[in-house]
Design an enzyme around this catalytic site. Structure first.
Site, PDB file in Angstrom:
ATOM      1  N   ASP A  31      18.136 -24.222  13.587  1.00  0.00           N
ATOM      2  CA  ASP A  31      17.979 -24.844  11.769  1.00  0.00           C
ATOM      3  C   ASP A  31      18.216 -25.780  11.823  1.00  0.00           C
ATOM      4  O   ASP A  31      18.023 -26.772  13.113  1.00  0.00           O
ATOM      5  CB  ASP A  31      19.747 -24.446  12.021  1.00  0.00           C
ATOM      6  CG  ASP A  31      20.077 -23.099  12.167  1.00  0.00           C
ATOM      7  OD1 ASP A  31      19.343 -21.889  11.672  1.00  0.00           O
ATOM      8  OD2 ASP A  31      21.436 -22.907  12.774  1.00  0.00           O
ATOM      9  N   ARG A  32      18.091 -26.743  10.260  1.00  0.00           N
ATOM     10  CA  ARG A  32      17.879 -27.864  10.033  1.00  0.00           C
ATOM     11  C   ARG A  32      18.268 -28.848  11.219  1.00  0.00           C
ATOM     12  O   ARG A  32      18.717 -29.923  11.889  1.00  0.00           O
ATOM     13  CB  ARG A  32      18.107 -28.656   9.131  1.00  0.00           C
ATOM     14  CG  ARG A  32      18.276 -29.719   8.341  1.00  0.00           C
ATOM     15  CD  ARG A  32      17.671 -29.911   6.771  1.00  0.00           C
ATOM     16  NE  ARG A  32      19.480 -29.779   6.797  1.00  0.00           N
ATOM     17  CZ  ARG A  32      19.706 -31.027   5.913  1.00  0.00           C
ATOM     18  NH1 ARG A  32      19.598 -32.088   6.304  1.00  0.00           N
ATOM     19  NH2 ARG A  32      20.901 -30.845   4.837  1.00  0.00           N
TER      20      ARG A  32
END
Ligand code: URA
Length: 218
Positions: free
Chosen positions: A85-86
């Site tokens: 994920d970011r």
């Protein structure tokens, strides 16, 4: 060697008899007895320490920084093996080897991915046991596989650090598992894939893996 000394090898159309002649693989045109030589390329596998804030895609329509902003232009295209994920930091592998990519992400191969998660509050032992046994994710009803879960200790802010080892990779799985037991993730780091550890690779840096490291990956 004899084939070179006998003048049977050409590089870019010219006979080369010196066995130490340096050839840039992928660029030079090699011929043996006038026939093109197909080079057997070894896979390119790199380990990147992804910092939080970078997305694991080639191009982000929203203009956010991507993991490709952290690696140089290579002589071939490498794709990320799975995603982080970011906001997740840690070990990300990129490679041009599709078979390796498949092996590392195929749940049937059970390659372990180890995460360190800083969660809000301190989960009770029976909550960790729920994660170990496998949990039905409340948001979409998918069951998770059994996982190795242990507490690494209490954090300064009163939360806790957990080590969670998964052999599958559902979307935002660690965050969703922790949320399901009532302890939201505040920080998440992937510290290992199979036997390959993030180690002291600095955030934002990458390195090429040696063939024996690739062989031990899982
Ligand atoms: N689990 C998550 O929640 N996020 C990741 O990036 C990887 C695993």
């Amino acid at each position: 060697m004899r084939r070179i000394a006998d003048g049977r090898v050409r590089v870019d159309g010219r006979v080369v008899r010196n066995p130490s002649f340096r050839v840039e693989l992928g660029r030079a045109r090699l011929e043996l007895d006038g026939e093109p030589v197909r080079e057997r390329r070894t896979s390119l596998v790199i380990a990147l320490h992804k910092p939080a804030g970078h997305v694991t895609t080639r191009v982000d329509p929203g203009g956010r920084p991507t993991v490709y902003d952290l690696i140089p232009q290579l002589d071939r295209f490498v794709f990320p093996v799975g995603r982080l994920d970011r906001d997740t930091r840690g070990l990300l592998i990129l490679t041009d080897d599709h078979r390796l990519g498949q092996r590392l992400t195929d749940p049937l191969h059970h390659v372990a991915k180890t995460y360190h998660a800083h969660v809000a509050g301190v989960p009770a032992e029976d909550a960790l046991e729920v994660l170990r046994r496998g949990i039905t994710l409340p948001d979409d009803g998918t069951p998770t596989r059994p996982a190795r879960v242990r507490s690494l200790g209490v954090a300064k802010d009163g939360g806790a650090w957990l080590e969670i080892v998964l052999t599958e990779g559902r979307n935002r799985q660690v965050r969703r598992m922790c949320a399901a037991i009532g302890h939201d993730v505040r920080d998440l780091v992937r510290v290992a894939i199979g036997s390959l550890e993030l180690g002291d690779l600095p955030a934002g840096e990458w390195r090429r893996l040696a063939p024996d490291e690739v062989a031990r990956l899982g």
